[in-house]
Write a protein that holds these residues in place. Structure first.
Motif, PDB file in Angstrom:
ATOM      1  N   TYR A  34       0.850  -1.201   0.000  1.00 12.44           N
ATOM      2  CA  TYR A  34       0.000   0.000   0.000  1.00 12.44           C
ATOM      3  C   TYR A  34       0.887   1.253   0.000  1.00 12.44           C
ATOM      4  CZ  TYR A  34      -3.354   3.596   1.141  1.00 12.44           C
ATOM      5  OH  TYR A  34      -4.113   4.740   1.095  1.00 12.44           O
ATOM      6  N   ARG A  35       1.938   1.224   0.823  1.00  5.14           N
ATOM      7  CA  ARG A  35       2.851   2.375   0.878  1.00  5.14           C
ATOM      8  C   ARG A  35       3.468   2.628  -0.490  1.00  5.14           C
ATOM      9  NH1 ARG A  35       6.419   0.389   3.941  1.00  5.14           N
ATOM     10  NH2 ARG A  35       5.471   0.979   5.935  1.00  5.14           N
ATOM     11  N   ARG A  36       3.862   1.582  -1.166  1.00  6.16           N
ATOM     12  CA  ARG A  36       4.466   1.737  -2.495  1.00  6.16           C
ATOM     13  C   ARG A  36       3.480   2.344  -3.479  1.00  6.16           C
ATOM     14  NH1 ARG A  36       4.570  -0.181  -7.325  1.00  6.16           N
ATOM     15  NH2 ARG A  36       2.917  -1.701  -6.916  1.00  6.16           N
ATOM     16  N   ARG A  37       2.267   1.818  -3.479  1.00 11.89           N
ATOM     17  CA  ARG A  37       1.258   2.312  -4.428  1.00 11.89           C
ATOM     18  C   ARG A  37       0.860   3.758  -4.110  1.00 11.89           C
ATOM     19  NH1 ARG A  37      -2.179  -1.798  -7.178  1.00 11.89           N
ATOM     20  NH2 ARG A  37      -1.157  -3.816  -6.983  1.00 11.89           N
ATOM     21  N   PHE A  38       0.691   4.037  -2.842  1.00 11.49           N
ATOM     22  CA  PHE A  38       0.302   5.386  -2.435  1.00 11.49           C
ATOM     23  C   PHE A  38       1.403   6.386  -2.798  1.00 11.49           C
ATOM     24  CE2 PHE A  38       0.143   8.578   1.158  1.00 11.49           C
ATOM     25  CZ  PHE A  38      -0.952   9.286   0.668  1.00 11.49           C
ATOM     26  N   THR A  39       2.648   6.017  -2.556  1.00 12.21           N
ATOM     27  CA  THR A  39       3.778   6.883  -2.892  1.00 12.21           C
ATOM     28  C   THR A  39       3.839   7.128  -4.393  1.00 12.21           C
ATOM     29  OG1 THR A  39       5.020   6.067  -0.984  1.00 12.21           O
ATOM     30  CG2 THR A  39       6.286   7.156  -2.734  1.00 12.21           C
ATOM     31  N   GLU A  40       3.605   6.091  -5.177  1.00 10.63           N
ATOM     32  CA  GLU A  40       3.632   6.250  -6.631  1.00 10.63           C
ATOM     33  C   GLU A  40       2.488   7.153  -7.102  1.00 10.63           C
ATOM     34  OE1 GLU A  40       4.786   5.715 -10.679  1.00 10.63           O
ATOM     35  OE2 GLU A  40       5.790   5.682  -8.735  1.00 10.63           O
ATOM     36  N   ALA A  41       1.330   7.034  -6.466  1.00 13.21           N
ATOM     37  CA  ALA A  41       0.201   7.907  -6.821  1.00 13.21           C
ATOM     38  C   ALA A  41       0.563   9.370  -6.578  1.00 13.21           C
ATOM     39  CB  ALA A  41      -1.034   7.525  -6.010  1.00 13.21           C
ATOM     40  N   ILE A  42       1.262   9.632  -5.498  1.00 12.28           N
ATOM     41  CA  ILE A  42       1.692  11.006  -5.207  1.00 12.28           C
ATOM     42  C   ILE A  42       2.754  11.449  -6.210  1.00 12.28           C
ATOM     43  CG2 ILE A  42       2.950  12.415  -3.538  1.00 12.28           C
ATOM     44  CD1 ILE A  42       1.473  10.904  -1.328  1.00 12.28           C
ATOM     45  N   ARG A  43       3.708  10.576  -6.493  1.00  8.35           N
ATOM     46  CA  ARG A  43       4.779  10.945  -7.422  1.00  8.35           C
ATOM     47  C   ARG A  43       4.213  11.313  -8.792  1.00  8.35           C
ATOM     48  NH1 ARG A  43       7.782   9.304 -11.359  1.00  8.35           N
ATOM     49  NH2 ARG A  43       6.618   7.367 -11.600  1.00  8.35           N
ATOM     50  N   LEU A  44       3.254  10.548  -9.269  1.00  7.31           N
ATOM     51  CA  LEU A  44       2.625  10.852 -10.557  1.00  7.31           C
ATOM     52  C   LEU A  44       1.966  12.232 -10.547  1.00  7.31           C
ATOM     53  CD1 LEU A  44       0.900   7.458 -11.475  1.00  7.31           C
ATOM     54  CD2 LEU A  44       2.845   8.518 -12.641  1.00  7.31           C
ATOM     55  N   ARG A  45       1.414  12.594  -9.411  1.00  5.93           N
ATOM     56  CA  ARG A  45       0.685  13.865  -9.319  1.00  5.93           C
ATOM     57  C   ARG A  45       1.591  15.064  -9.053  1.00  5.93           C
ATOM     58  NH1 ARG A  45      -2.263   9.704  -8.731  1.00  5.93           N
ATOM     59  NH2 ARG A  45      -4.490   9.706  -9.271  1.00  5.93           N
ATOM     60  N   LEU A  46       2.885  14.814  -8.988  1.00  6.87           N
ATOM     61  CA  LEU A  46       3.847  15.913  -8.879  1.00  6.87           C
ATOM     62  C   LEU A  46       4.369  16.328 -10.247  1.00  6.87           C
ATOM     63  CD1 LEU A  46       5.875  14.723  -5.751  1.00  6.87           C
ATOM     64  CD2 LEU A  46       4.062  16.444  -5.843  1.00  6.87           C
ATOM     65  N   ASN A  47       3.939  15.620 -11.301  1.00  9.19           N
ATOM     66  CA  ASN A  47       4.371  15.946 -12.655  1.00  9.19           C
ATOM     67  C   ASN A  47       3.741  17.262 -13.097  1.00  9.19           C
ATOM     68  OD1 ASN A  47       5.444  15.551 -15.340  1.00  9.19           O
ATOM     69  ND2 ASN A  47       3.338  15.035 -15.947  1.00  9.19           N
ATOM     70  N   SER A  48       4.577  18.248 -13.378  1.00 12.03           N
ATOM     71  CA  SER A  48       4.059  19.565 -13.747  1.00 12.03           C
ATOM     72  C   SER A  48       5.202  20.430 -14.245  1.00 12.03           C
ATOM     73  CB  SER A  48       3.404  20.235 -12.525  1.00 12.03           C
ATOM     74  OG  SER A  48       3.091  21.580 -12.779  1.00 12.03           O
ATOM     75  N   GLU A  49       4.879  21.400 -15.084  1.00 13.63           N
ATOM     76  CA  GLU A  49       5.863  22.392 -15.513  1.00 13.63           C
ATOM     77  C   GLU A  49       5.686  23.710 -14.769  1.00 13.63           C
ATOM     78  OE1 GLU A  49       5.905  22.776 -19.754  1.00 13.63           O
ATOM     79  OE2 GLU A  49       5.978  20.617 -20.073  1.00 13.63           O
TER      80      GLU A  49
END
Length: 887
Positions: free
Chosen positions: A248-263
């Protein structure tokens, strides 16, 4: 992140698109675009986040066959792009918008279920001759629509907000009274496709509308089985193990990492609760690990917290604890919403929300977004965790009932004993309320039965004894939709993109495949999140039982804002609504302020919110029937006559429209200025008026209201301390229209203050005896006729008169003399010579009393001049008249 709008139907053109797009500039200040062809029009406002240099919309496919307008982010767009490139597709931009477009071209409507993100989009498909509207799996991004045509000639309007649809003028803004009733009575909203606007609907989570452009027929269907999948996954019931926590920690962390994608810069909302704190500390860990894709976060993570120093629901200590464990990698911004700010922002806040909301709590979020927009363009927060991991106390009861129903008494006993502190606090609170002896107040007691009765078949209930079924219901229907609306409206109002990592589709699916212990275990809800963030979060947050979140200290604020609330509840518009009983509302509100009943602020907020929403969106800008704006000095009020006979003479009355009189108004010069205006304007007046005035003896008649107000004998109801005696005595007074007399606790109280309770009681007793003997007016004969001149708060009046109680003016004869002197000094000799003096009048639709005068006329004659009340008792601002003798 953007805003979209559009239409389908005959007779519509680009001008409508521009009107619609102008309403949502805040959703996309970085650009706009339009497309129209035949019966289809699309509009777009852009907030540039990814591939800022490209990705403009509407985006047209390489072959020109498909056109897309899109609001949202698809976080797995890189994986989808790689798959599409493997199928031979070539991309012109680096945007997720083009991935959405080409995914649809490749897979058709099946593409939408592949997306992991948030979106509301519209596709014009020339090849299939159809228009497709789609909303994301959880409904994070909105998409509203309305049919402005007929069954045979549909005209479809759609947009990211409701305002663009209304702006077309093709849909009349009317209240959906069924939804309004359910909101007022049951405190629910956003649980159906209907909105508070009659005829305006929204696509529900996971829905798709397909419009056949050849026939005009459209159908709405789910493009996903996500809700059913979650129910099926709930049966998997994978054991709760340390390995589960790690995954769960891995998946949750990846969900956050994806949502940090921005210019553009990215920050985080931090309430101090478990959910938002978990997001913040996870980002901090990624920063410490120097993970890829964090460029938009910067060298320090910007966090934004609403704090309420010394308030009962302040969470600053928890936010500080989360900030402290991030080792100086945070730039913390603290926002302090205030009741003064709320008062100032209230209208804009209601406009921003577009529809009524449960409480004023989202105003804290509004304030956070206002400040955050000065520093970042994207903001992550913890929305959605409560509805998937049992964040509210009622979920405990659903789980315990489930355990009982399944016969799992061992777990039931264990969970019951582990949760005893929660139940103790809840029970103590309820027992304290029951033992207080306070009067019970429900919304039903405040609604008009004549209106509420038509909705007697409406009901509302929750799934009582199945935890995961209840959570799924709340995710898609009962709870989360409204929270996502607040999130979208508040972020986009300030041109921010809000991202919600807990609503990552794959994370949610994984969670529901786990046993119930991942959600509630040993009395702890959100167990897997607590366990996954141990070591990252301070214990005071990990082990926190109470939940507050971004909200306001509403109870404290409402008492500080009582004047504003009174003015709204006592307004003409509130009085005239068919939904509620204003007198019951006022009584309940006063009792609440004085600790006499058990009402909670959410009851009053709902009433307040509906009233302000009606004013903002539904009320037409029409002048009431008894008001004529900019009325000439030389015409009568609507429905009144200029001439009247009294004591054998005929008099011509000219009511003068004035500004609003207040306590600080200097009465004599103000009155004289309006009289002078009348005579100065005579050369240009109608001949009939000039003839009526020429050589006639004339008089000035002034309402006692403005005299009392300027003497400081008008008291706002919120300043009157109503005693039990006043409350009881007022109930025995026959209620009269428009607040006249002693039929309200406030007017009875100032009567008691003026002459004393013993005299009021004596007069009341004498009145009872007098009525038995067939006599009338005994009460005022005993108590004094000045008490007869007391006026209650009158909903149809302007300024202070609408929410104040007024005593009779002091020394009305002296006031008349002073006014006469000021008038004579202000007028030329001719007009002054024919002036016969001033009378102070207490005139209403029940009778006329001459309170004081300096004329040579009998009081009976003066009263006769006003027996039809020519000045009006509505909101017409004509508190004085010039009366000319005609014969």
């Amino acid at each position: 992140m953007c805003g979209i709008a559009g239409y389908y139907g005959a007779g519509l053109d680009d001008s409508i698109l521009k009107e619609m797009n102008a309403c949502i500039v805040h959703r996309g200040p970085d650009g706009e675009g339009y497309f129209s062809e035949g019966s289809v029009g699309l509009a777009h406002r852009r907030l540039a986040i990814v591939d800022v240099a490209h990705g403009q919309e509407p985006m047209i496919s390489a072959d020109g066959e498909t056109v897309l307008v899109y609001n949202g982010e698809v976080y797995n767009y890189r994986e989808l792009r790689a798959e599409l490139e493997g199928l031979g597709r070539v991309f012109r931009t680096a945007s997720d918008t083009e991935v959405v477009l080409q995914a649809y071209e490749q897979w058709g409507t099946e593409a939408f279920d592949r997306f992991n993100g948030m979106f509301g989009l519209a596709l014009f498909d020339r090849r299939r001759n159809q228009l497709v509207l789609v909303r994301d799996h959880f409904g994070i991004k909105p998409l509203y629509w309305a049919n402005a045509g007929t069954e045979h000639e549909p005209r479809l309007l759609f947009a990211s907000e409701i305002k663009p649809i209304l702006a077309t003028g093709l849909i009349e803004a009317r209240a959906n009274e069924r939804i309004l009733y359910r909101y007022l009575q049951y405190r629910i909203h956003d649980d159906t496709e209907e909105t508070f606007f009659d005829g305006v609907r929204k696509l529900l989570p996971g829905e798709m509308m397909t419009v056949d452009l050849a026939t005009g027929r459209f159908r709405i269907a789910l493009y996903t089985r996500l809700r059913e999948e979650l129910a099926e996954l709930a049966q998997v019931n994978a054991p709760y193990t340390p390995g589960v926590v790690d995954e769960y920690r891995r998946r949750f962390t990846e969900a956050i990492r994806l949502r940090l994608n921005s210019e553009v810069p990215v920050g985080s909302a931090l309430s101090g609760g478990l959910d938002s704190s978990a997001v913040v500390v996870t980002i901090n860990r990624l920063m410490q690990e120097k993970a890829d894709g964090l460029e938009a976060v910067g060298t320090k993570q910007n966090t934004f917290s609403a704090v309420f120093p010394n308030a009962i629901n302040d969470e600053e200590a928890y936010a500080d604890a989360a900030i402290a464990v991030c080792s100086g990698n945070i730039e913390a911004h603290k926002i302090k919403p205030t009741p003064e700010g709320f008062d100032a922002d209230l209208v804009d806040f209601v406009r921003t929300m577009e529809e009524p909301i449960i409480s004023s709590g989202p105003y804290a979020q509004y304030c956070v977004m206002k400040e955050a927009s000065k520093h970042v363009t994207v903001l992550l927060d913890g929305q959605g965790a409560d509805e998937m991991m049992a964040g509210y106390i009622p979920y405990y009861f659903a789980y315990l009932r489930q355990l009982k129903a399944s016969g799992d008494y061992a777990t039931l006993a264990k969970e019951s004993s582990s949760s005893v502190d929660i139940f103790y606090r809840l029970g103590r609170f309820r027992l304290r309320g029951m033992a207080s002896g306070k009067k019970a107040v429900s919304m039903g007691s405040l609604l008009k039965k004549s209106w509420a009765g038509q909705f007697s078949g409406e009901s509302f209930g929750n799934i009582p004894a199945n935890l995961k079924a209840r959570l799924i219901d709340d995710l898609f229907v009962k709870s989360l939709p409204s929270l996502l609306r607040y999130e979208d409206k508040n972020t986009m109002r300030f041109s921010l993109e809000g991202r919600v990592p807990f609503l990552d589709k794959e994370v949610v699916k994984y969670l529901f495949s786990l046993s119930d212990e991942a959600i509630i275990k040993e009395g702890w809800n959100k167990r897997v999140l607590r366990d996954a963030t141990r070591g990252l979060l301070p214990e005071m947050i990990s082990n926190r039982r109470n939940k507050i979140g971004f909200t306001t200290p509403e109870a404290e604020w409402f008492k500080l804002m009582k004047e504003r609330l009174y003015k709204i509840f006592m307004s003409n518009s509130f009085y005239s609504r068919p939904y509620w009983d204003r007198e019951q509302v006022l009584t309940a509100f006063e009792e609440y302020l004085n600790g006499k009943n058990d009402a909670d602020t959410m009851i009053f907020w709902r009433l307040l919110n509906v009233e302000l929403w009606l004013r903002e969106f539904i009320d037409k800008d029409e002048t009431p029937a008894d008001v004529k704006a900019n009325k000439s000095d030389y015409e009568a009020n609507p429905g009144k006559e200029l001439d009247i006979a009294s004591n054998g003479s005929v008099f011509r009355r000219y009511p003068l429209q004035t500004g609003v009189f207040a306590k600080d108004t200097d009465l004599s010069p103000a009155v004289a200025s309006y009289v002078k205006r009348f005579f100065d304007g005579l050369p240009g007046a109608p001949e009939e008026a000039r003839t009526a005035v020429d050589g006639s003896k004339w008089y000035l008649l002034v309402s006692e209201k403005i005299v009392a107000i300027t003497q400081g004998r008008s008291f706002p109801v919120w300043e009157i301390n109503v005693t039990p005696a006043a409350r009881v005595l007022s109930k025995f007074v026959t209620r009269t229209p428009a607040g006249i007399g002693l039929g309200s606790p406030w007017s009875m109280q100032i009567a008691i203050n003026e002459v004393g309770l013993p005299l009021i009681a004596k007069a009341a007793a004498a009145s009872v005896v007098g009525k038995l003997q067939g006599k009338t007016g005994v009460f005022y004969d005993v108590v004094g006729h000045n008490i007869n001149a007391i006026d209650g708060a009158t909903p149809y009046s302007l300024g202070a008169a609408s929410n104040s109680v007024k005593l009779a003016p002091k020394d009305p004869d002296g006031v008349a003399r002073a006014l006469s002197a000021a008038v004579r000094a202000a007028l030329p000799d001719g007009a002054s010579a024919s002036f016969g003096g001033t009378a102070v009048m207490d005139a209403n639709d029940l009778g006329v009393v001459v309170m004081g005068h300096d004329t040579d006329l009998p009081k009976e004659t003066i009263a006769g001049m006003f027996k039809d009340n020519p000045q009006g008792q509505g909101s017409q601002a004509t508190p004085m008249s010039l009366v000319f003798t005609q014969s």
